[in-house]
Write a protein that holds these residues in place. Structure first.
Motif, PDB file in Angstrom:
ATOM      1  N   SER A  85      25.049  22.125 -17.261  1.00  0.00           N
ATOM      2  CA  SER A  85      24.178  21.229 -18.040  1.00  0.00           C
ATOM      3  C   SER A  85      24.117  19.814 -17.472  1.00  0.00           C
ATOM      4  O   SER A  85      23.723  18.880 -18.171  1.00  0.00           O
ATOM      5  CB  SER A  85      24.637  21.173 -19.510  1.00  0.00           C
ATOM      6  OG  SER A  85      24.582  22.458 -20.098  1.00  0.00           O
ATOM      7  N   SER A  86      24.513  19.646 -16.209  1.00  0.00           N
ATOM      8  CA  SER A  86      24.483  18.313 -15.593  1.00  0.00           C
ATOM      9  C   SER A  86      23.146  18.007 -14.943  1.00  0.00           C
ATOM     10  O   SER A  86      22.851  16.848 -14.644  1.00  0.00           O
ATOM     11  CB  SER A  86      25.583  18.210 -14.529  1.00  0.00           C
ATOM     12  OG  SER A  86      25.295  19.070 -13.435  1.00  0.00           O
ATOM     13  N   GLY A  87      22.329  19.045 -14.688  1.00  0.00           N
ATOM     14  CA  GLY A  87      21.083  18.855 -13.957  1.00  0.00           C
ATOM     15  C   GLY A  87      21.259  19.014 -12.456  1.00  0.00           C
ATOM     16  O   GLY A  87      20.309  18.826 -11.695  1.00  0.00           O
TER      17      GLY A  87
ATOM     18  N   THR B  56      19.221  12.308  -8.056  1.00  0.00           N
ATOM     19  CA  THR B  56      18.292  12.687  -9.125  1.00  0.00           C
ATOM     20  C   THR B  56      18.255  14.203  -9.237  1.00  0.00           C
ATOM     21  O   THR B  56      17.815  14.896  -8.317  1.00  0.00           O
ATOM     22  CB  THR B  56      16.883  12.148  -8.846  1.00  0.00           C
ATOM     23  OG1 THR B  56      16.945  10.720  -8.721  1.00  0.00           O
ATOM     24  CG2 THR B  56      15.938  12.513  -9.982  1.00  0.00           C
TER      25      THR B  56
ATOM     26  N   SER C  50      17.667  17.678 -12.124  1.00  0.00           N
ATOM     27  CA  SER C  50      16.583  18.153 -12.989  1.00  0.00           C
ATOM     28  C   SER C  50      16.510  17.388 -14.298  1.00  0.00           C
ATOM     29  O   SER C  50      15.510  17.471 -15.017  1.00  0.00           O
ATOM     30  CB  SER C  50      16.773  19.651 -13.281  1.00  0.00           C
ATOM     31  OG  SER C  50      18.017  19.873 -13.943  1.00  0.00           O
ATOM     32  N   LYS C  51      17.546  16.614 -14.611  1.00  0.00           N
ATOM     33  CA  LYS C  51      17.556  15.823 -15.847  1.00  0.00           C
ATOM     34  C   LYS C  51      17.494  14.327 -15.580  1.00  0.00           C
ATOM     35  O   LYS C  51      17.759  13.517 -16.474  1.00  0.00           O
ATOM     36  CB  LYS C  51      18.806  16.153 -16.659  1.00  0.00           C
ATOM     37  CG  LYS C  51      18.847  17.602 -17.140  1.00  0.00           C
ATOM     38  CD  LYS C  51      20.053  17.851 -18.021  1.00  0.00           C
ATOM     39  CE  LYS C  51      20.049  19.276 -18.561  1.00  0.00           C
ATOM     40  NZ  LYS C  51      21.224  19.529 -19.447  1.00  0.00           N
ATOM     41  N   GLY C  52      17.152  13.949 -14.357  1.00  0.00           N
ATOM     42  CA  GLY C  52      17.027  12.536 -14.038  1.00  0.00           C
ATOM     43  C   GLY C  52      18.138  12.026 -13.144  1.00  0.00           C
ATOM     44  O   GLY C  52      18.995  12.789 -12.684  1.00  0.00           O
TER      45      GLY C  52
ATOM     46  N   ASN D 204      15.692  15.482  -6.667  1.00  0.00           N
ATOM     47  CA  ASN D 204      14.941  16.659  -7.076  1.00  0.00           C
ATOM     48  C   ASN D 204      13.435  16.401  -7.149  1.00  0.00           C
ATOM     49  O   ASN D 204      12.637  17.335  -7.050  1.00  0.00           O
ATOM     50  CB  ASN D 204      15.428  17.144  -8.443  1.00  0.00           C
ATOM     51  CG  ASN D 204      15.285  18.636  -8.626  1.00  0.00           C
ATOM     52  OD1 ASN D 204      15.768  19.407  -7.811  1.00  0.00           O
ATOM     53  ND2 ASN D 204      14.623  19.063  -9.697  1.00  0.00           N
TER      54      ASN D 204
END
Length: 342
Positions: free
Chosen positions: A173-175, A245, A247-249, A298
């Motif tokens: 869940s870190s991206g 960067t 998937s979550k920023g 990303n």
């Protein structure tokens, strides 16, 4: 006469009581003086908070031992004062044949530059970043087989007990992907080899598109084009900078600040025909070197790794490492300036 005897007896009893009291007092004083001083609560609480995460992970119990065993060998962790083990590796297929870029040593004092040897690759591990600085390995046709990807992401039990041990679940869940340095696909000739690549000491937080597209393409090119054509490769991969960067920023760290997200990821592949006397042949300068340096972003990463081709010298300037250090100086200078575009 009777009164004198009673008086003498009373004096004797008084003297015995007095001497006994003196001895008891001295004994009590000695016990008080031997009592240890209370530990500094500030230092103690700092140590506990720093190691709490590691202690909560059951797989770390083995790392407190002076020895750690794998399926292929036993490694004895160096003592904290053994910080001078400089060895020049010149044998064929040695993972450090090209040199030790940061002069990493298997010394527990070097928490940011700790040399780890996992048989199938060698790395400089940075405990404060929770990632390797670089990983170096040799690749030829013998390393490639039909072993399936094991996906056994796990903490590295051979890291010193005082190091922060990253778990396989810490990137969830870190991206960011758990990005291999030495790829799983480079170690498919047996299960032990493949499983070694899934130690978290071989991972960096890598932007998903960077990992699954750009880097996957470069790894496949190395195996399917270079090695399959009868070559062998000496490879060094690393990362640097802070902040990527996913998937979550954009973030600087994950795992509650314990793992640093790099801003750049690089790799050098030295290519020679499969054969013997590798260092001599590389030193002749008649080799190919493919080097890339990509953003860990990303949103902006291009699918084609060829757009990020650079020189070894440029990577040196960015990282501060001394690359290809086992080669003669003149050969180093010539090869570092090369830009090879397949």
């Amino acid at each position: 006469m009777k009164e004198k005897k009673l008086l003498s007896l009373a004096v004797t009893v008084a003297l015995i009581v007095f001497v006994t009291c003196i001895r008891l007092r001295e004994s009590t004083g000695n016990k008080t003086g031997d009592t240890p001083k209370k530990a500094n609560t500030e230092n103690s609480s700092h140590h506990k908070s720093k190691s709490a995460h590691n202690k909560s992970k059951s797989s770390h119990n083995t790392s407190t031992s002076s020895q750690a065993t794998t399926a292929t060998r036993t490694i004895v962790t160096s003592s904290s004062d053994n910080c001078d083990t400089h060895i020049k590796n010149t044998s064929d297929n040695n993972h450090l044949l090209l040199g030790n870029p940061s002069d990493a040593q298997p010394c527990m004092q070097l928490v940011n530059n700790y040399l780890i040897d996992r048989s199938y690759y060698v790395a400089s591990y940075n405990s404060q970043r929770g990632t390797p600085n670089w990983v170096s390995w040799h690749l030829d046709a013998n390393d490639l087989g039909k072993t399936y990807r094991t996906d056994n992401f796990r903490a590295d039990p051979e890291l010193p007990g005082n190091f922060y041990h990253v778990e396989g679940s810490d990137y969830i869940s870190s991206g960011f992907d758990r990005g291999h340095n030495c790829p799983s696909g480079d170690r498919t000739n047996n299960t032990d080899a493949n499983e070694s690549t899934f130690l978290m000491s071989n991972m960096i937080p890598q932007a998903p598109k960077n990992n699954k597209r750009t880097w996957a393409g470069f790894e496949e090119y190395t195996r399917n084009t270079l090695v399959s054509a009868g070559n062998e490769c000496y490879i060094i991969m690393g990362s640097y900078g802070t902040g990527g960067t996913g998937s979550k920023g954009k973030v600087k760290t994950i795992d509650q600040g314990k793992v640093t997200v790099p801003s750049r990821i690089w790799k050098i592949v030295v290519v020679i025909p499969a054969g013997d006397h590798d260092l001599e042949r590389i030193s002749s300068g008649d080799v190919k070197i493919v080097a890339i340096d990509t953003p860990n972003n990303n949103n902006t990463i291009d699918n084609s790794w060829r757009k990020y081709i650079t020189s070894v010298k440029a990577i040196e300037d960015s990282t501060g490492y001394h690359l290809l250090s086992n080669l003669p100086k003149k050969v180093q200078l010539a090869l570092k300036s090369k830009v090879y575009v397949p």
